[in-house]
Design an enzyme around this catalytic site. Structure first.
Site, PDB file in Angstrom:
ATOM      1  N   GLY A 198       0.794  -1.221   0.000  1.00 41.82           N
ATOM      2  CA  GLY A 198       0.000   0.000   0.000  1.00 41.82           C
ATOM      3  C   GLY A 198       0.828   1.272   0.000  1.00 41.82           C
ATOM      4  N   LEU A 210       0.339   3.558  -2.208  1.00 44.24           N
ATOM      5  CA  LEU A 210       0.710   3.281  -3.601  1.00 44.24           C
ATOM      6  C   LEU A 210       1.295   4.498  -4.312  1.00 44.24           C
ATOM      7  CD1 LEU A 210      -2.429   1.141  -4.567  1.00 44.24           C
ATOM      8  CD2 LEU A 210      -0.176   0.343  -3.810  1.00 44.24           C
ATOM      9  N   ASP A 245       3.708   5.567  -8.216  1.00 45.49           N
ATOM     10  CA  ASP A 245       3.764   5.213  -9.644  1.00 45.49           C
ATOM     11  C   ASP A 245       4.481   3.896  -9.912  1.00 45.49           C
ATOM     12  OD1 ASP A 245       2.268   7.323 -10.437  1.00 45.49           O
ATOM     13  OD2 ASP A 245       3.955   8.588 -11.056  1.00 45.49           O
ATOM     14  N   GLY A 246       5.385   3.497  -9.017  1.00 46.22           N
ATOM     15  CA  GLY A 246       6.042   2.194  -9.174  1.00 46.22           C
ATOM     16  C   GLY A 246       5.007   1.075  -9.105  1.00 46.22           C
ATOM     17  N   HIS A 247       4.152   1.135  -8.081  1.00 44.09           N
ATOM     18  CA  HIS A 247       3.084   0.134  -7.964  1.00 44.09           C
ATOM     19  C   HIS A 247       2.161   0.181  -9.186  1.00 44.09           C
ATOM     20  CE1 HIS A 247       3.838   1.051  -3.525  1.00 44.09           C
ATOM     21  NE2 HIS A 247       4.106  -0.231  -3.601  1.00 44.09           N
ATOM     22  N   GLY A 259       8.294  -5.827  -8.686  1.00 45.18           N
ATOM     23  CA  GLY A 259       9.254  -4.835  -9.153  1.00 45.18           C
ATOM     24  C   GLY A 259      10.684  -5.305  -8.961  1.00 45.18           C
ATOM     25  N   ASP A 287      13.006  -4.250  -5.740  1.00 45.46           N
ATOM     26  CA  ASP A 287      13.333  -5.193  -4.662  1.00 45.46           C
ATOM     27  C   ASP A 287      13.953  -6.427  -5.325  1.00 45.46           C
ATOM     28  OD1 ASP A 287      11.815  -3.983  -2.131  1.00 45.46           O
ATOM     29  OD2 ASP A 287      10.606  -3.647  -3.904  1.00 45.46           O
ATOM     30  N   GLN A 299      14.156  -9.754  -3.496  1.00 46.17           N
ATOM     31  CA  GLN A 299      12.802 -10.299  -3.312  1.00 46.17           C
ATOM     32  C   GLN A 299      12.299 -10.962  -4.592  1.00 46.17           C
ATOM     33  OE1 GLN A 299       9.464  -8.272  -1.123  1.00 46.17           O
ATOM     34  NE2 GLN A 299       8.894  -7.657  -3.186  1.00 46.17           N
ATOM     35  N   SER A 318       9.536   4.761  -3.574  1.00 50.26           N
ATOM     36  CA  SER A 318       9.343   3.815  -2.476  1.00 50.26           C
ATOM     37  C   SER A 318       8.385   4.448  -1.486  1.00 50.26           C
ATOM     38  CB  SER A 318      10.686   3.541  -1.785  1.00 50.26           C
ATOM     39  OG  SER A 318      10.472   2.917  -0.535  1.00 50.26           O
TER      40      SER A 318
HETATM   41  P1  AMP Z   1       5.836  -2.724  -1.586  1.00 50.47           P
HETATM   42  O1  AMP Z   1       4.505  -2.073  -1.464  1.00 50.47           O
HETATM   43  O2  AMP Z   1       6.986  -1.820  -1.245  1.00 50.47           O
HETATM   44  O3  AMP Z   1       5.896  -4.069  -0.897  1.00 50.47           O
HETATM   45  O4  AMP Z   1       6.040  -3.035  -3.124  1.00 50.47           O
HETATM   46  C1  AMP Z   1       5.095  -3.786  -3.836  1.00 50.47           C
HETATM   47  C2  AMP Z   1       5.643  -4.101  -5.193  1.00 50.47           C
HETATM   48  O5  AMP Z   1       5.946  -2.883  -5.877  1.00 50.47           O
HETATM   49  C3  AMP Z   1       6.953  -4.901  -5.149  1.00 50.47           C
HETATM   50  O6  AMP Z   1       6.939  -5.866  -6.184  1.00 50.47           O
HETATM   51  C4  AMP Z   1       7.978  -3.839  -5.388  1.00 50.47           C
HETATM   52  O7  AMP Z   1       9.176  -4.336  -5.970  1.00 50.47           O
HETATM   53  C5  AMP Z   1       7.269  -2.935  -6.357  1.00 50.47           C
HETATM   54  N1  AMP Z   1       7.872  -1.603  -6.370  1.00 50.47           N
HETATM   55  C6  AMP Z   1       8.102  -0.805  -5.298  1.00 50.47           C
HETATM   56  N2  AMP Z   1       8.728   0.330  -5.676  1.00 50.47           N
HETATM   57  C7  AMP Z   1       8.898   0.235  -7.022  1.00 50.47           C
HETATM   58  C8  AMP Z   1       9.504   1.088  -8.012  1.00 50.47           C
HETATM   59  N3  AMP Z   1      10.043   2.254  -7.697  1.00 50.47           N
HETATM   60  N4  AMP Z   1       9.492   0.661  -9.288  1.00 50.47           N
HETATM   61  C9  AMP Z   1       8.947  -0.540  -9.633  1.00 50.47           C
HETATM   62  N5  AMP Z   1       8.374  -1.380  -8.746  1.00 50.47           N
HETATM   63  C10 AMP Z   1       8.350  -0.997  -7.457  1.00 50.47           C
END
Ligand code: AMP
Length: 283
Positions: free
Chosen positions: A31, A33, A35-37, A147, A150, A153, A185
């Site tokens: 959550g 959220l 632009d990466g998400h 993504g 990570d 991961q 992030s």
């Molecule tokens: P999180 O909410 O941080 O657990 O991330 C959820 C998903 O979003 C994971 O697969 C992350 O790798 C991906 N993600 C987070 N930040 C980015 C980013 N800047 N660019 C691409 N994917 C991302």
């Protein structure tokens, strides 16, 4: 868009979609959220009939003294973003329904998690793969998007799916960055203005490594020294690790670089730990 909080209801929703012959793409998140998400959702959207995003701050993957309690949350904003990205369902469970009394079973990861973030966050990746497998069992996706921000991961989940023959295709997505290059992030929300501007050194140092590599440098020591020096020039940054590792096995590379290599780093700015990486390429 369906908002689903109950795990059993999520499983029913997915079973019904599957019984209609629809394919399901899945984007698991914690959550807050950004632009990466959303980029992961777009990739998922293009690959299946139905798109499911989950928002769950998973207690199992946080260690003692980490930021579980203060992890940023914005349910309303997250739902609006999922809706505008065309999610068909958002799964928003609570810890007590994902881990009801009596819950005691966990997956155990292997060598891939003895290094990098796994070394500084013991138990973290066991918590990640446990929740991801449980989410897969509820959402029953054909494809799941993660993504490469990570990086470890992504490798650990890919390996878990392979090792346990989980019937889902794992897709890795590129890192989305702010204009200055800082990787997006949810934890960037913790950064003060000075920390944020000094954190730009992370992506700059990755670009520096890429430049050296493209110019023919193959000595890991030379590349790592340049990266470390660039980050250490930022008074607020404290290096957790800076390493050049095999792109799949995550083992450190010592000799001349011949196999696909990824430069991975984790740097603390105050209480915020940022990670970033770049796969080095010829061009
Ligand atoms: P999180 O909410 O941080 O657990 O991330 C959820 C998903 O979003 C994971 O697969 C992350 O790798 C991906 N993600 C987070 N930040 C980015 C980013 N800047 N660019 C691409 N994917 C991302």
């Amino acid at each position: 868009m369906d908002l689903i909080r109950d795990p059993a209801a999520m499983r029913r929703w997915a079973s019904e979609a599957r019984s209609r012959g629809e394919s399901i793409a899945f984007v698991p998140t914690m959550g807050y959220l950004h632009d990466g998400h959303l980029s992961l959702m777009r990739i998922g959207r293009a690959r299946a009939d139905r798109l499911v995003t989950s928002v769950f701050v998973n207690p199992l993957q946080f260690g003692e003294g980490e930021d579980l309690e203060v992890y940023p949350r914005d349910e309303e904003g997250d739902l609006a973003k999922c809706e505008s990205e065309g999610c068909d369902a958002v799964f928003f469970p609570q810890p007590d329904t994902m881990y009801p009394p009596g819950f005691q079973t966990r997956l155990v990861t292997g060598a891939l998690t003895t290094v990098l973030c796994g070394a500084s966050r013991p138990g973290h990746f066991d918590g990640v793969v446990t929740v991801v497998l449980k989410l897969f069992n509820l959402v029953q996706p054909h494809v799941a998007v993660f993504g490469s921000k990570d990086y470890q991961q992504l490798q650990v989940i890919t390996r878990m799916v392979r090792d346990l023959a989980v019937p889902v295709e794992i897709v890795g997505a590129p890192i989305i960055r702010e204009e200055g290059g800082l990787a997006l992030s949810s934890r960037n929300a913790y950064l003060g203005p000075d920390e944020r501007s000094q954190a730009l050194a992370l992506n700059q140092s990755l670009a520096l490594a890429q430049e050296l590599f493209a110019a023919g440098e193959r000595d890991p020591g030379v590349i790592l020294a340049a990266v470390r020096a660039h980050i250490q020039a930022q008074p607020l940054g404290e290096i957790d690790y800076v390493q050049l590792v095999d792109a799949e096995e995550l083992t450190p590379l010592y000799g001349p670089l011949v196999r696909p290599a990824v430069l991975v780093l984790a740097v603390r700015f105050g209480r915020t730990r940022l990670i970033d990486n770049r796969v080095l390429s010829e061009s």
